[in-house]
Write an enzyme that holds these catalytic residues in place. Structure first.
Site, PDB file in Angstrom:
ATOM      1  N   LYS A 142       0.818  -1.220   0.000  1.00 56.26           N
ATOM      2  CA  LYS A 142       0.000   0.000   0.000  1.00 56.26           C
ATOM      3  C   LYS A 142       0.846   1.262   0.000  1.00 56.26           C
ATOM      4  CE  LYS A 142      -4.379  -1.552   1.958  1.00 56.26           C
ATOM      5  NZ  LYS A 142      -5.385  -1.313   3.002  1.00 56.26           N
ATOM      6  N   LYS A 200      -6.696 -10.160  -8.641  1.00 61.60           N
ATOM      7  CA  LYS A 200      -7.906 -10.143  -7.820  1.00 61.60           C
ATOM      8  C   LYS A 200      -8.883  -9.077  -8.298  1.00 61.60           C
ATOM      9  CE  LYS A 200      -8.569  -9.979  -3.142  1.00 61.60           C
ATOM     10  NZ  LYS A 200      -8.200  -9.788  -1.730  1.00 61.60           N
ATOM     11  N   LYS A 202     -11.535  -2.943  -6.223  1.00 61.71           N
ATOM     12  CA  LYS A 202     -12.201  -1.656  -6.405  1.00 61.71           C
ATOM     13  C   LYS A 202     -11.253  -0.617  -6.965  1.00 61.71           C
ATOM     14  CE  LYS A 202     -11.621  -0.987  -1.462  1.00 61.71           C
ATOM     15  NZ  LYS A 202     -12.354  -1.154  -0.214  1.00 61.71           N
TER      16      LYS A 202
END
Ligand code: TRP
Length: 342
Positions: free
Chosen positions: A121, A205, A208
């Site tokens: 991240k 995956k 969003k």
């Protein structure tokens, strides 16, 4: 199982209100949360404190309000029953943040340095990440342990964070000489079949944050959009195989079969059997019909709930009161154990 017999089985899980939810959230998490309610006591949290660890949740307070309500509505529309399970947003129960501080002092820097999700991240600019993003796994440990929860349904990507929560629980118990005070929470990893991949790339995956909206099916998509996305999903040129081995090396075909099986609640082999040798066009039509049938009622129920945000807020407030009634005495105990004068 390493659960000490003194700890009553209790489920805790949560999702961040950072964006609209998609099919991966539904099949990978929500659908299982709903099922577990039949056999266990469950606490389901909208983790809004976690949402502000990254810019997306931090910059636009209006978005955070809206996302929190949307995620709460998605839980309920998917079948989480606020009368049976505890449903609330994290920021209304101050014990989470309070316990997280104590865990910040129990955990070691080296433990957090190993967390792979922080590395992903924060990317190349670690020094520009919030400190909250770094200590986020300790807030997650506090979420779970403020209730002495024993079972935590999570995806594979959260396994490392859950191991950290177990380490924190154990170190707390040892350091403060309260053997068995916190349980060792167990991951409930949901089956491989529910790992939903992108419709554009079967090795990634469903997410969003993918730029292409065609890579995912959002829980709020209408029937036409769902059908169109499935029809446009990437596939290969071969007909569907007649055995699971035939799906090896065919990530997109495997993903669509998995989605079908999960939506239909059918074993994967049975789905493979029913479409063996067929072309994708026919299978995609069947999958589109199934997805529309399963998902549009959820979207409709979400719309109904979101039309009355005050009612959602009431449900969350009531849930938070019930949650606090459990967490407050535990955190009060913890403070006594640590030595804070009360
Ligand atoms: N970190 C989890 C995620 O991003 C969300 C989460 C926060 C969570 N607290 C939790 C999950 C406690 C399970 C238990 O997916």
């Amino acid at each position: 199982m390493t659960d000490a017999p003194t700890h009553k089985p209790l489920v805790f899980s949560g999702m961040q209100p950072t964006n609209t939810l998609h099919l991966g959230n539904y099949l990978g998490a929500l659908k299982n949360w709903v099922r577990i309610q039949d056999t266990m006591d469950c606490i389901y949290c909208v983790v809004d404190l976690h949402a502000i660890t990254q810019d997306a949740g931090y910059r636009h307070p209006g978005d955070l309000f809206q996302s929190t309500r949307e995620v709460a509505a998605a839980y309920i529309a998917s079948g989480v029953d606020p009368a049976r399970s505890l449903l609330f947003n994290q920021s209304q129960v101050p014990e989470h943040a309070e316990l997280a501080w104590i865990f910040n002092c129990v955990a070691r820097l080296g433990w957090l340095d190993r967390m792979t999700q922080f590395k992903e991240k924060s990317g190349k600019h670690k020094e520009r990440s919030s400190v909250g993003l770094y200590t986020y796994p300790l807030l997650m440990a506090a979420d779970i342990l403020a209730y002495k929860a024993t079972h935590v349904p999570v995806g594979e990507d959260q396994r490392q964070h859950l191991e950290l929560a177990r380490d924190v629980a154990q170190k707390f118990n040892n350091d403060f000489e309260v053997p068995d005070y916190f349980p060792q929470p167990e991951p409930v990893i949901t089956g491989a079949a529910t790992r939903v991949m992108s419709l554009r790339d079967g090795t990634k995956k469903m997410s969003k944050s993918d730029e292409s909206d065609f890579s995912r099916i959002n829980l709020t998509d209408g029937a036409d959009t769902i059908a169109q996305k499935i029809r446009k999903a990437r596939t290969d040129a071969e007909p569907l195989p007649d055995s699971a081995e035939g799906l090896e090396g065919r990530a997109e075909a495997a993903n669509l079969i998995n989605i079908y099986a999960a939506l239909a609640d059918e074993p994967r082999d049975r789905v493979i059997g029913s479409f063996a040798g067929q072309q994708f066009s026919g299978f995609k039509n069947a999958l589109a019909d199934l997805a529309v049938a399963r998902l549009t009622p959820i979207a409709a129920e979400m719309r109904r709930l979101l039309a009355d945000p005050a009612e959602i807020d009431r449900i969350l407030r009531r849930g938070a009161e019930r949650a606090r009634a459990i967490a407050a005495p535990i955190v009060a105990d913890v403070k006594r154990v640590v030595g804070f004068v009360a």
